[in-house]
Design an enzyme around this catalytic site. Structure first.
Site, PDB file in Angstrom:
ATOM      1  N   SER A  63       0.779  -1.243   0.000  1.00  0.00           N
ATOM      2  CA  SER A  63       0.000   0.000   0.000  1.00  0.00           C
ATOM      3  C   SER A  63       0.810   1.292   0.000  1.00  0.00           C
ATOM      4  O   SER A  63       0.232   2.367  -0.155  1.00  0.00           O
ATOM      5  CB  SER A  63      -0.950   0.018   1.204  1.00  0.00           C
ATOM      6  OG  SER A  63      -2.064  -0.810   0.956  1.00  0.00           O
ATOM      7  N   LYS A  66       0.262   3.874  -2.719  1.00  0.00           N
ATOM      8  CA  LYS A  66      -0.750   4.938  -2.678  1.00  0.00           C
ATOM      9  C   LYS A  66      -0.133   6.330  -2.539  1.00  0.00           C
ATOM     10  O   LYS A  66      -0.813   7.334  -2.790  1.00  0.00           O
ATOM     11  CB  LYS A  66      -1.727   4.654  -1.544  1.00  0.00           C
ATOM     12  CG  LYS A  66      -2.576   3.413  -1.829  1.00  0.00           C
ATOM     13  CD  LYS A  66      -3.311   2.916  -0.600  1.00  0.00           C
ATOM     14  CE  LYS A  66      -4.100   1.653  -0.973  1.00  0.00           C
ATOM     15  NZ  LYS A  66      -4.543   0.877   0.187  1.00  0.00           N
ATOM     16  N   SER A 118      -6.180   3.882   4.068  1.00  0.00           N
ATOM     17  CA  SER A 118      -5.632   2.951   3.072  1.00  0.00           C
ATOM     18  C   SER A 118      -6.715   2.295   2.227  1.00  0.00           C
ATOM     19  O   SER A 118      -6.642   1.108   1.904  1.00  0.00           O
ATOM     20  CB  SER A 118      -4.778   1.871   3.758  1.00  0.00           C
ATOM     21  OG  SER A 118      -3.898   1.272   2.842  1.00  0.00           O
TER      22      SER A 118
END
Length: 375
Positions: A63, A66, A118
């Site tokens: 993640s 991102k 997230s």
């Protein structure tokens, strides 16, 4: 003539290479033992690497992907745009902010859900809004990283970091990406937000930042953690104390606790051994021939604690910052206070004035001579 030109070019290249390769990286003697497979500690102002462990090894980011999705949305999107959520976005697996089909959400709100909670669904919604699909947005991500940030060893295939064998990065690239992103004040504000009220069509709650460093470490300012089975635990964090801001990246830690342990170890190493100093723009320097120069921009440099620093400018206007044992810390070409062009123009005008005065004097002599009678 061609051979002379080629020789001059070779000399310039050699001199430039000597300047660049002569700069010696700051180092501390202490070794660091980490659980993470790869890691990096970077000074945010200068980009100088203070510690590295296989920092250029290809890894899966999860993640922390991102970070790129968010900075593209913030820099290239209209944050007050209203995004209509697609069915595909609601079906993305993993961590979500529980968007529903046809829900209308501002682009800014999606970026907040993406970074703070997230939300994978927020990532897909952003990608579809910005580029039409995840595929086309991934192409935008790769182009943005190469052209705007200047990195070439990262290749992303989606906006959220779910596993794909071709979705890879390095610790060094992620540090560079973070250095770039943290210059955006809106990005910095969002990744530093600990909690936020979230009011969606079907999900109303308080979302909490998944990066525990914001609570557990003094001076932490962001940015993002991640996990998928293939990547292990990944973590990117920035921390600021006094005038020094550090970026740390750890990839493929065996657990979240190990990732946070490594992150704190890196930061303690950085703050215990190094310091950031700055020479501010418009500061004047004088070479030994009397020529004055000035800095166009603030100049940051990193030293170890208690290192003796010397600063000098040569006759060509190059600033040299040196440390212990004549270690070259930084070298920067300064701007003359009076430009060379102005000086040349003034010289030409003065020479023309002198020539004109001389001509006038000669004409006067000639006229005076001709006034005398000739016998």
């Amino acid at each position: 003539m061609t051979s002379i030109k080629t020789s001059i070019q070779c000399i310039v290249i050699i001199l430039f290479s000597l300047i660049v390769t002569g700069i010696q990286k700051v180092e501390a003697a202490e070794d660091i033992s980490l659980y993470s497979e790869t890691a990096i500690l970077m000074d945010a102002n200068t980009g100088e690497v203070l510690f590295k462990k296989d920092m250029e090894k290809m890894m899966y980011p999860a993640s922390i992907t991102k970070i790129v999705t968010a900075i593209i949305a913030l820099e290239e999107g209209e944050l007050d745009d209203i995004v209509t959520v697609s069915k595909k976005a609601t079906e993305v697996i993993g961590t979500r902010v529980y968007l529903v089909e046809d829900e209308r959400v501002s682009l800014l709100r999606l970026v907040q859900g993406l970074l703070i909670n997230s939300g994978n669904d927020a990532g897909t919604a952003i990608a579809e809004h910005m580029a039409g699909s995840e595929l086309f947005f991934a192409k935008k991500m790769n182009r943005f990283m190469e052209e705007e940030i200047g990195i070439r060893n990262t290749h992303f295939t989606n906006p959220h970091g779910l596993y794909d064998e071709n979705h890879t990065t390095t610790a060094y690239d992620m540090a560079r990406i973070t250095q770039y992103a943290m210059q955006n004040e809106t990005f910095r504000e969002i990744v530093g937000t600990k909690e936020m009220e979230w009011k969606g069509e079907e999900w109303e709650t308080t979302i909490y930042n998944h990066n525990r460093m914001l609570w557990d470490y003094e001076g932490a300012t962001g940015v993002k953690n991640g996990f998928v089975h293939k990547s292990g635990y990944t973590l990117v964090t920035t921390t600021k104390r006094n005038d020094m801001e550090l970026i740390a990246v750890t990839l493929n830690a065996p657990s979240a606790d190990h990732a946070y342990h490594d992150m704190k170890t890196l930061f303690e190493y950085g703050f215990d051994h190094f310091q950031t100093s700055v020479l501010f723009s418009n500061k004047m320097f004088e070479a030994d021939n009397g020529t004055r120069y000035e800095l166009d921009d603030d100049l940051y440099f990193v030293t170890t604690y208690d290192e003796d620093i010397s600063i000098a400018v040569n006759r060509l206007g190059r600033l040299w910052i040196k440390g212990d044992n004549d270690r070259i810390i930084r070298s920067e070409l300064l701007s003359p206070v009076e430009s060379t062009l102005d000086t040349v123009e003034e010289t030409i005008v003065e020479e023309e004035r002198k020539t004109e005065d001389s001509s006038k004097f000669m004409r006067w002599i000639t006229q005076l001579w001709s006034s005398f009678p000739v016998n």
